[in-house]
Each structure stands twice: as structure tokens, then as C-alpha cells.
Write an enzyme that holds these catalytic residues in place. Structure first.
Site: not given
Ligand SMILES: Cc1ncc(COP(=O)(O)O)c(C=O)c1O
Length: 390
Positions: A206, A57, A110, A181
Site C-alpha cells: 500500500k 531465503r 482485513y 497493523d
Molecule cells: C490493513 C491490511 N493489512 C494487511 C493486508 C494484507 O496485505 P497484502 O495484500 O500485502 O498481503 C491488507 C491488504 O489489503 C490490509 O488492507
């Protein structure tokens, strides 16, 4: 050996070679714990503690290899991996923001990030103001006491593009932390640190993983944030399993090759869709006619594989199109080698009220396509055929 190029770093950075084994790829260390003290004269060090590995961890050798490959590709001082993108977002923000402090974000985020900002952070006494992408790009920012600005560099689902160049300078001038992000761009199409970002976040689920078979997240940061984010990861426990980290590390090796193909396919398909008489509107950063094209040219090295478009019609036509497609599978998520297609009003944005969706342009005829790496002629034929049927 010169390992300056993106693909050379993708293949060679962060590898864990173990003397006495002669391995050519990093092994998967499924250990929860390690011998301690470790009397080896030349031990491999857990960078989270600067000591030998103790407990997974805190740090794990396979996870560390992924982090080191990632940080090389995104030009960050440190990479910190998490069990999902949301783990990365929540740990990064919670390790920086304290009760009573304020941050600013764009209002198209998101869904789970939106929930985290507007519900969870609010309940901890952290206030998040939201403004539109266009106000953010125009720096229509009223208050000066924000500790942090949070952006998605290409927000979902309308593929707007944030002017990181301009916002990064604003943040530096006003001593505001910039967190970005950059999931939709990937470290191949954009390195937010080039524009002054302090914190970079990816849902590695992704493009980084690239095969729709893992959940993982990663934060890139400098020395000044590293220990606090690592401590938060240890505390909330959102560490990735070593095998997930291995798949993400393996995904990174082909990120450059895959992104070249996503960029090519994205452009070809966006151009085709923009000339179809069945399409009302198309959203893709690489279209010269697009609202964000000039910003995209200055902020992205490639325009990616994410396209949204509005069909002429409504939900019935959207369902018909998807039903008649053979290659793109109807599914959420994105960035994998296989093309995926979804109707955001029914899936990713179904929790918004109809009115909120309407205000944000997420209508029933809006379709989001994550273009994979298949041959674009095949995807084009498939789309032509399905569009002809509606
Ligand atoms: C732009 C974006 N940020 C964060 C996330 C969250 O990622 P995770 O599903 O790996 O937790 C997503 C998920 O679709 C996303 O599209």
C-alpha cells in the site's frame, strides 16, 4: 551530515554503498546464493545470521537495505520483510503464539487476517477473542490471560481510530504483547512504537510501495522477537524477491512527500463530501465532526488518504457514481499515487454474509475511496460531476 528528519532518513538510511563501485543507490541483488566461505576482509554482513550472506531465503542485501530504511522510518530496532502483508502477519503471529494460548483482537479486520485468526489459528489450538473497536478503546477487556493484543490502527472500511496511547499503556501494565497493523497510517502518519507497540506490521503493498505495482510486507520488532520471526520467515519461505524489495525501498524514499499530499487531498475531499447533499454519512479521521476525531488527533500525525462514505441510495446509486468518475479507478487495494474507489460490499467484504455486513455498517451504499496524489481540484470536479449525475 544530519539525517534526523523523516525525509532525510527516507532518502539516506539503509543504503548499500559498495566500495569500488561508487553506486549512489542500492543495487538489485537477484542472487539466490553467495560464495561461502567469503574471505573478503571487510564483508557486508547478513544481519539475520551475523555472518556473510549465504542464501537469499535467509537474507539478501537488497531486501536488507529495504528493511534498514523501513526500521529507521518506523523507529524500530529491526525490520523483517515478507513477500506480502499476509506473509508478515502470519509469520509474526505464528512465531509468538503457541497452542493453548489466547489473544485478543478487534472484530473489524482485513478479511484475510480475520480468516487467519478465526480459522487457521483456531485449527492450531490458538484462541482469538474478538471485541469491537469501541470496547477496545474503552478497555472493556474481561480476561487477563491474553498473551497478545492485535489491532489495525485505522480499521477498514469505516476508518475508526484505535486509541494506541491508552491500549499501549494497558498492555505494558498487564504484560501483554501489543501487535499493530498500521498499514492505513503508514510510518509517516504514525509510529506505533511511540505508544508501546512491540510488533508493527505493514502491508507494504500500500503506502510504502506507493505505486500499486508490488506485493510486499514488513514487520518491525525489537531484539526479543527478531530471531524467532526470522526463523519463521526462513521456514515458511515468504521472502520478497530482491526487485520487489528494491521497488519498496525506492517507494520509501518518497513516502513523506506522498503522504503530505495524501493527507492534504484526503482532508479537502472529505470536507467537500461532508457538505454534499448526496451523501448520508462520511468516515474520515480528520473531520472535526467525526466520532474518532479526538482520538485521531492524539494518535496520528496526519489523517491520510482513506475516506469512506455512504451515498443516499443503494447499490444502483453506488454503481452510477463509480461509472461516472474519470479519475478514481474502480479497484481494491489502496495507498498508491492513483485514486482508487470500491464498493466494499461487492469486493473487500463480499465474503461476509449480508447480515454480518449490516451489523458492521458495510451497506450497499458504502463507498471506499483511496485518494491518490493527483491535483485535488481535479478529483473534486470529478466527484462533483459524478454526484450531480445520480
Ligand atoms: C490493513 C491490511 N493489512 C494487511 C493486508 C494484507 O496485505 P497484502 O495484500 O500485502 O498481503 C491488507 C491488504 O489489503 C490490509 O488492507
Amino acid at each position: 551530515m544530519s539525517i534526523n528528519g523523516f525525509n532525510s532518513r527516507a532518502v539516506h538510511a539503509g543504503e548499500l554503498y559498495i566500495p569500488g563501485i561508487g553506486n549512489v543507490t542500492t543495487p538489485v541483488f537477484e542472487d539466490s546464493t553467495y560464495r561461502y566461505p567469503n574471505s573478503d576482509k571487510n564483508p557486508i554482513i547478513d544481519e539475520t545470521s551475523n555472518k556473510t550472506f549465504l542464501y537469499s531465503r535467509w537474507g539478501n542485501p537488497t531486501v536488507q537495505s529495504f528493511e534498514n530504511k523501513y526500521k529507521s522510518l518506523d523507529k524500530m530496532e529491526h525490520g523483517i520483510a515478507f513477500s506480502s502483508g499476509m506473509g508478515a502477519i502470519s509469520a509474526a503471529i505464528l512465531s509468538i503464539m503457541k497452542s493453548g494460548e489466547k489473544m485478543l483482537a478487534i472484530n473489524v479486520l482485513y478479511g484475510q487476517t480475520y480468516y487467519f485468526f478465526t480459522k487457521t489459528l483456531k485449527s492450531y489450538g490458538i484462541s482469538v477473542d474478538l471485541i469491537s473497536v469501541d470496547d477496545m478503546n474503552a478497555l472493556n477487556i474481561n480476561k487477563k490471560d491474553y498473551k497478545l493484543i492485535y489491532l489495525e490502527s485505522i480499521p477498514n472500511p469505516l476508518m475508526d481510530v484505535l486509541d494506541l496511547k491508552k491500549i499501549g499503556k494497558y498492555c505494558k501494565d498487564n504484560n501483554i504483547i501489543l501487535a499493530v497493523d498500521a498499514t492505513f497510517a503508514s510510518p509517516y502518519n504514525q509510529n506505533p512504537v511511540d505508544f508501546g507497540a512491540d510488533i508493527v506490521i505493514h502491508s507494504g503493498t500500500k503506502y510504502i510501495g506507493g505505486h500499486s505495482d508490488i506485493l510486499i510486507g514488513v514487520v518491525g520488532c525489537g531484539d526479543n522477537y527478531y530471531n524467532n520471526i526470522v526463523d519463521m520467515r526462513k521456514t515458511i519461505g515468504a521472502v520478497p524477491d530482491a526487485f520487489q524489495a528494491y521497488l519498496a525501498y525506492r517507494g520509501l524514499k518518497t513516502l513523506g512527500l506522498r503522504m503530505e499530499r495524501h493527507n492534504l487531498n484526503g482532508q479537502k475531499i472529505a470536507e467537500f463530501l461532508s457538505s454534499s447533499n448526496k451523501i448520508e454519512e462520511i468516515f474520515y479521521p480528520g473531520l472535526k465532526t467525526g466520532k474518532y476525531y479526538e482520538i485521531a488527533k492524539n494518535n496520528l500525525k496526519g489523517f491520510g488518504g482513506m475516506i469512506s462514505f455512504k451515498l443516499k441510495g443503494g447499490m444502483e446509486e453506488s454503481h452510477n457514481l463509480i461509472k461516472n468518475l474519470k479519475i478514481p479507478m474502480p479497484a481494491v487495494s489502496l495507498g498508491g499515487v492513483e485514486s482508487l474507489i470500491t464498493i466494499p460490499a461487492e469486493t473487500t467484504h463480499s465474503e461476509m454474509s449480508e447480515e454480518e455486513r449490516k451489523k458492521s455498517g458495510i451497506t450497499d451504499n458504502l463507498i471506499r475511496l483511496s485518494v491518490g496524489i493527483e491535483d485535488y481540484d481535479d478529483i473534486l470536479d470529478d466527484l462533483k460531476n459524478a454526484l450531480d449525475k445520480i
